[in-house]
Write a protein that holds these residues in place. Structure first.
Motif, short mmCIF file in Angstrom:
data_model
loop_
_atom_site.label_atom_id
_atom_site.label_comp_id
_atom_site.label_asym_id
_atom_site.label_seq_id
_atom_site.Cartn_x
_atom_site.Cartn_y
_atom_site.Cartn_z
N CYS A 144 0.95 -1.19 0.01
CA CYS A 144 0.03 0.03 0.09
C CYS A 144 0.85 1.40 0.06
O CYS A 144 2.00 1.41 0.73
N ASP A 145 0.22 2.25 -0.59
CA ASP A 145 0.89 3.54 -0.27
C ASP A 145 0.11 4.28 0.78
O ASP A 145 -1.10 4.45 0.63
N VAL A 146 0.86 5.01 1.59
CA VAL A 146 0.37 5.39 2.78
C VAL A 146 0.63 6.88 3.02
O VAL A 146 1.81 7.18 2.99
N TYR A 147 -0.23 7.79 3.24
CA TYR A 147 0.07 9.15 3.45
C TYR A 147 -1.02 9.64 4.76
O TYR A 147 -1.77 9.00 4.82
N GLY A 148 -0.66 10.75 5.25
CA GLY A 148 -1.16 11.24 6.25
C GLY A 148 -0.39 10.88 7.85
O GLY A 148 -0.03 10.18 8.09
N ALA A 149 -1.15 11.67 8.92
CA ALA A 149 -0.60 11.65 10.08
C ALA A 149 -1.68 10.78 11.00
O ALA A 149 -1.73 9.54 11.29
N ASP A 150 -2.71 11.71 11.56
CA ASP A 150 -3.87 11.15 12.57
C ASP A 150 -4.66 10.21 11.60
O ASP A 150 -5.22 9.37 12.17
N THR A 151 -4.82 10.69 10.33
CA THR A 151 -5.99 10.06 9.58
C THR A 151 -5.14 9.70 8.54
O THR A 151 -4.40 10.43 7.77
N LEU A 152 -5.03 8.23 8.11
CA LEU A 152 -4.17 7.77 6.89
C LEU A 152 -4.93 7.64 5.79
O LEU A 152 -6.22 7.06 5.95
N THR A 153 -4.52 7.86 4.55
CA THR A 153 -4.88 7.63 3.33
C THR A 153 -4.37 6.72 2.59
O THR A 153 -3.13 6.90 2.33
N VAL A 154 -4.97 5.47 2.44
CA VAL A 154 -4.17 4.21 1.83
C VAL A 154 -4.73 4.12 0.46
O VAL A 154 -5.73 3.79 0.28
N THR A 155 -3.74 3.93 -0.28
CA THR A 155 -4.13 3.35 -1.61
C THR A 155 -3.66 1.93 -1.55
O THR A 155 -2.31 1.52 -1.66
N VAL A 156 -4.36 1.02 -2.27
CA VAL A 156 -4.56 -0.31 -2.08
C VAL A 156 -3.85 -0.94 -3.31
O VAL A 156 -4.05 -0.23 -4.40
N PRO A 157 -2.92 -1.88 -3.55
CA PRO A 157 -2.20 -2.23 -4.45
C PRO A 157 -3.08 -2.95 -5.30
O PRO A 157 -4.26 -3.56 -5.05
N SER A 158 -2.93 -3.07 -6.62
CA SER A 158 -3.59 -3.83 -7.79
C SER A 158 -3.85 -5.14 -7.48
O SER A 158 -4.97 -5.67 -7.87
N TRP A 159 -2.78 -5.80 -6.74
CA TRP A 159 -2.88 -7.32 -6.58
C TRP A 159 -3.69 -7.60 -5.31
O TRP A 159 -3.94 -8.79 -5.19
N ARG A 160 -4.41 -6.79 -4.57
CA ARG A 160 -4.97 -7.01 -3.39
C ARG A 160 -6.53 -6.50 -3.76
O ARG A 160 -6.86 -5.39 -2.90
N PRO A 161 -7.38 -7.21 -4.55
CA PRO A 161 -8.59 -6.53 -4.52
C PRO A 161 -9.54 -6.86 -3.28
O PRO A 161 -10.54 -6.34 -3.20
N ASP A 162 -9.01 -7.61 -2.26
CA ASP A 162 -9.78 -8.03 -1.24
C ASP A 162 -9.75 -6.84 -0.08
O ASP A 162 -10.43 -6.99 0.89
N LEU A 163 -8.91 -5.83 -0.17
CA LEU A 163 -8.68 -4.85 0.67
C LEU A 163 -9.61 -3.64 0.24
O LEU A 163 -9.47 -2.91 -0.67
N ARG A 164 -11.01 -3.63 1.07
CA ARG A 164 -11.95 -2.77 0.66
C ARG A 164 -12.29 -1.68 1.52
O ARG A 164 -13.00 -0.75 1.35
N ASP A 165 -12.21 -2.03 2.96
CA ASP A 165 -12.49 -1.05 3.99
C ASP A 165 -11.39 -1.10 5.21
O ASP A 165 -10.44 -1.82 5.06
N PRO A 166 -11.43 -0.29 6.09
CA PRO A 166 -10.50 -0.04 7.05
C PRO A 166 -10.24 -1.45 8.08
O PRO A 166 -9.21 -1.47 8.43
N ASN A 167 -11.46 -2.34 7.99
CA ASN A 167 -11.18 -3.36 9.13
C ASN A 167 -10.42 -4.29 8.07
O ASN A 167 -9.65 -5.23 8.84
N ASP A 168 -10.32 -4.37 6.87
CA ASP A 168 -9.38 -5.22 5.91
C ASP A 168 -7.73 -4.72 6.30
O ASP A 168 -7.04 -5.66 6.25
N LEU A 169 -7.68 -3.30 6.36
CA LEU A 169 -6.39 -3.06 6.66
C LEU A 169 -5.81 -3.36 8.03
O LEU A 169 -4.71 -3.71 8.25
N ALA A 170 -6.81 -3.02 8.97
CA ALA A 170 -6.42 -3.48 10.24
C ALA A 170 -6.09 -5.10 10.31
O ALA A 170 -5.14 -5.45 11.12
N GLU A 171 -6.70 -6.00 9.80
CA GLU A 171 -6.47 -7.28 9.70
C GLU A 171 -4.93 -7.37 9.04
O GLU A 171 -4.52 -8.58 9.68
#
Length: 851
Positions: free
Chosen positions: A462-489
């Motif tokens: 992932c590409d990650v930007y931000g401090a307290d609130t993160l803006t995450v760009t999901v890589p093309s090979w991970r279509p399963d990452l759809r919401d914050p809970n997926d990233l937490a997992e």
């Protein structure tokens, strides 16, 4: 997904001493399920060498072909990496062989005396078929390379005699067998597994998809995509001038075999190899068989197409197909067509020229996962390609996969890559997710910190930007990452599930099982305590079993709820009674030699009234409203809870103490009483006629609700026609009871019985009544007249005879009297007995026998 460790090391520099078990532990810790680590070549011992066949003598007089071969093995035995070095004298070896797929001059694999093959098969010189055999010429199956027993291995001519075959054929290796869950489709490739391994070890990844790919141009093979939703990316490349006689090299064939795939031909093997390497399914078309522009569209209803497996299929309008000017040439993402299949090399008998595919068009596309999954299931045609597409394929790997295929074809088949590059891409933006930096902390209950969260997400790609609130760009090979809970997992699994604290939830005070759940448990425990064995069955039935049960045409149990997508065409409906599943279990056990059976089951039946409204389709992009959920529940059929038992054989076994006691209708009735007592209800038992029970041995089980008797179940012996139709033992008995009605009849929560410390007074009484009077009515009268002192009564004898008179019967009861606070006197017990008799006389017209 089978992953050879030797192949994995090409992308990750694992420590030199790291074994497959070590890698397994790391991957399991990262959340992957590594089922086994297969040790290839375990116990293998040399010498195992390349030999050249010098002469072949066919031995006569045997039932099968036997060949006596002279084989040059060079200075064998001095270079084997495995233990042992027998044999290597430099002299040709004489070997007996039954295979006929090789000729003089061919290179073969020879195991010499002293070698040990997989499975502990030791090789030695021995006399057979009248000759001394000094070793064995090996097949792929004998070396545990594959299941091919068709013949021995014939090697390409370029390998020198005496070369160590263990190293040449890569016989010693470890293979990790990984069960890939549907949300991790990227792990159906060496690239994906290597990424996980590199992350687990903290090592850099050599990404095999990082290739120099030429830019698309207007000179490529013409492609037209009509359905940009079903196919959002299509890459086409052309290679010409392939050598039709070119074969897959040993290293390529071995990697495919270790990964669980069968080598076919060079072009097919290369596309399979790249698919395993990068996770991108590909397909190669014989260019000479493709007519005009390649297209992607939905199939026309009823359109016919023959797939590579030789099956002619009728296509559905939702199927996505690859076409040329003549029609379909491939079932997109599932399987190619026979009409554009790569042709095998064939030698012209007249000219000696080799004919075969020389020009190919390579397809690397990205298809909609849902569309591919539905097509594969519709045609019952699951393939390696469809497995990957329906789990999610990296769309940006298509061009790299096509380039990798072109490179291998040029390298191994002597082809020429044409300059034209076709690439059709539907515009799309990368998926972005916004989440608080402490969101994984709150999910896991641990303080990871922002730095750890960012680092782990970057390791995922992932590409990650931000401090307290993160803006995450999901890589093309991970279509399963759809919401914050997926990233937490992702953060939690990479940090280690084993590091999560073990805490027990604290339920609110006073919360526990509902009374309905308690009743369900009590019933199961009561029946198990009475000797019944629980049998859990699927809630599906076919209408044929309702005919076998002899149910009338207007019986409400015939109003079944049909499933839209049943597991079995033979059982397309939901059960309306518990008996079919239990009786089928009884029949199966009887067929396996167990004849004395007492089975029970508790569960739901499904009763349609015909008044249910049509079911509504719930949304999938947001939570349904309360009104939508209520409407869906209203469309469901009634689902009453039931308990049922079936019995057959002997209730008590025979032995030195006497004969066995067969089960009877009374045992089925008693099972109903056991269930009722668990609910705190005393049943009223009356004679009844109800299918599928015997009309003369069927009891109605009644309970009192609000002063009214209601039917809660039936028990008895099954009708002989039913036992014959279902193949059941004679005199099979059954009981079925409605637990919901029992619960309504229960006086309240079940209380523990009070055990009196005072003695019991037993009084017997025999009453003569008309034959039409039910014993239950007499019992009710005795209970009412005796008062609170009557603790229990039991009918222990029924007598009919000439001395009683025609139409009369005698019912003998044992009455147990007891007071909770004192010892009863004889006068008190007799008074209670007389009151009970008086009530029976008044209500039923009974006469005290002998009076």
């Amino acid at each position: 997904m089978r992953v050879p460790l030797s192949w994995l090391r090409e992308y990750v520099d694992l420590p030199a001493g790291e074994t497959g078990r070590d890698v397994q532990a790391k991957l399991v810790s990262a959340g992957l399920e590594v089922e086994t680590v297969e040790q290839l070549g375990a116990g293998l011992k040399g010498p195992l060498v390349v030999g050249r066949v010098l002469a072949i003598e066919t031995l006569e007089g045997f039932k099968k072909p036997i060949r006596y071969c002279q084989v040059d093995v060079g200075q064998a035995g001095g270079t084997s990496q495995a233990e042992g070095s027998g044999g290597g004298t430099g002299e040709p070896q004489n070997i007996i062989c039954g295979a006929t797929n090789f000729a003089v001059g061919d290179k073969v694999v020879v195991s010499l005396p002293g070698a040990v093959l997989p499975g502990g098969f030791a090789i030695s010189s021995r006399k057979t078929y009248g000759k001394v055999s000094e070793g064995m010429i090996c097949s792929a199956a004998e070396l545990d390379m594959s299941d091919d027993h068709q013949g021995i291995i014939v090697l390409p001519p370029e390998y020198e005699v005496g070369t160590d075959a263990i190293e040449l054929l890569e016989l010693v290796d470890e293979v990790l067998d990984i069960a890939v869950t549907p949300d991790r489709g990227y792990c159906l490739s060496l690239r994906g597994i290597a990424r996980e391994t590199a992350t687990a070890y903290g090592l850099p990844l050599r990404d095999p998809a990082l290739l120099d790919v030429p830019a698309p141009n207007a000179h490529g093979y013409p492609v037209q995509v009509a359905d940009r939703i079903g196919c959002d990316r299509f890459t086409a490349r052309t290679v010409t001038g392939l050598d039709p006689e070119a074969h897959s090299p040993i290293w390529l064939r071995r990697r495919l075999q270790k990964a669980g795939m069968r080598p076919v031909s060079l072009a097919v093997d290369i596309t399979n190899y790249v698919m395993l390497e990068l996770g991108q399914p590909l397909h190669a078309y014989d260019r000479s068989r493709v007519s005009g522009t390649i297209g992607v569209r939905r199939a026309q209803p009823g359109e016919k197409f023959t797939t590579l497996d030789g099956t002619k299929r009728v296509l559905d309008a939702e199927d996505l197909v690859i076409t040329d000017d003549n029609g379909p040439i491939g079932l997109a993402g599932v399987m190619g067509g026979a009409n554009t299949e790569i042709a095998d090399a064939v030698t012209d008998p007249e000219t000696g020229a080799v004919q075969g595919t020389t020009d190919v068009v390579i397809e690397a596309a990205h298809f909609d996962a849902v569309s591919i999954a539905r097509t594969a299931r519709r045609h019952k045609l699951s393939s390696e390609a469809s497995r990957r597409f329906e789990r999610g394929v990296d769309p940006e790997a298509a061009s790299a996969a096509a380039q990798r295929t072109v490179d291998l074809l040029v390298l191994l088949a002597g082809g020429t890559a044409e300059a034209g590059v076709t690439e059709i891409i539907a515009p799309s933006a990368p998926h972005t997710i916004t989440l608080p930096a402490d969101h994984p902390d709150r999910v896991a209950g641990l303080a990871y910190g922002r730095e750890t969260v960012v680092r782990r997400l970057q390791q995922v790609g992932c590409d990650v930007y931000g401090a307290d609130t993160l803006t995450v760009t999901v890589p093309s090979w991970r279509p399963d990452l759809r919401d914050p809970n997926d990233l937490a997992e992702e953060v939690i699994r990479l940090e280690g599930y084993e590091n999560l604290p073990s805490t027990l939830p604290q339920p609110p005070a006073g919360r526990g099982l509902t009374e309905r759940q308690r009743l369900h448990r009590r019933v199961g425990r009561a029946l198990a305590g009475a000797g019944y064995v629980e049998a859990l069955n699927y809630p599906f039935i076919g209408e044929e079993v309702l005919d076998q049960l002899g149910l009338a045409a207007d019986d409400p149990r015939r109003d079944v709820v049909r499933l839209v997508n049943p597991l079995s065409d033979a059982e397309p409906a939901l059960r309306t009674t518990m008996l079919p599943g239990l009786l089928a279990a009884l029949r199966r056990n009887g067929g396996r030699g167990t004849h004395d059976l007492a089975l029970f089951e508790t569960g739901l039946v499904f009763r349609a009234t015909g008044d249910e409204p049509p079911a509504v389709s719930l949304p999938v992009d947001h939570r349904p409203s309360d009104e939508e959920i209520a409407a869906l529940n209203a469309a469901l059929p009634s689902q009453p809870r039931r308990a049922a038992v079936v019995l057959a054989g002997a209730r008590e076994q025979s032995g030195w103490w006497g004969k066995d006691t067969p089960v009877s209708w009374a045992d089925a009735v008693e099972a109903g009483r056991i269930v009722a007592r668990a609910a705190g209800v005393e049943l009223i038992v009356r004679q009844d006629q109800q299918d599928p029970w015997h009309p003369g041995r069927c009891a109605a089980l009644l309970a009192v609700v609000d002063g009214q008797e209601i039917l809660v179940g039936n028990a008895g012996e099954l009708h002989p026609r039913v036992t014959k139709a279902l193949g059941l033992p004679e005199r099979t008995c059954a009981m079925e009871i409605d637990l919901d009605r029992l619960e309504r009849a229960a006086p309240g929560p079940v209380q523990a019985p009070h055990v009196s410390t005072f003695p019991v007074a037993t009084q017997d009484v025999a009453l003569v009544v008309d034959a039409s009077v039910a014993a239950a009515d007499v019992e009710a009268a005795l209970w009412a007249g005796a008062g609170e002192l009557l603790e229990a009564l039991r009918l222990f004898d029924v007598f009919t005879g000439e001395q009683l008179g025609e139409g009369k019967k005698s019912l003998a009861y044992a009455l147990r009297f007891r007071a909770p606070d004192r010892t009863l006197t004889a006068e008190e017990a007799s008074a209670a007995r007389d009151a009970a008799i008086a009530a029976a006389v008044e209500r039923t017209g009974a006469v005290l026998r002998g009076a």
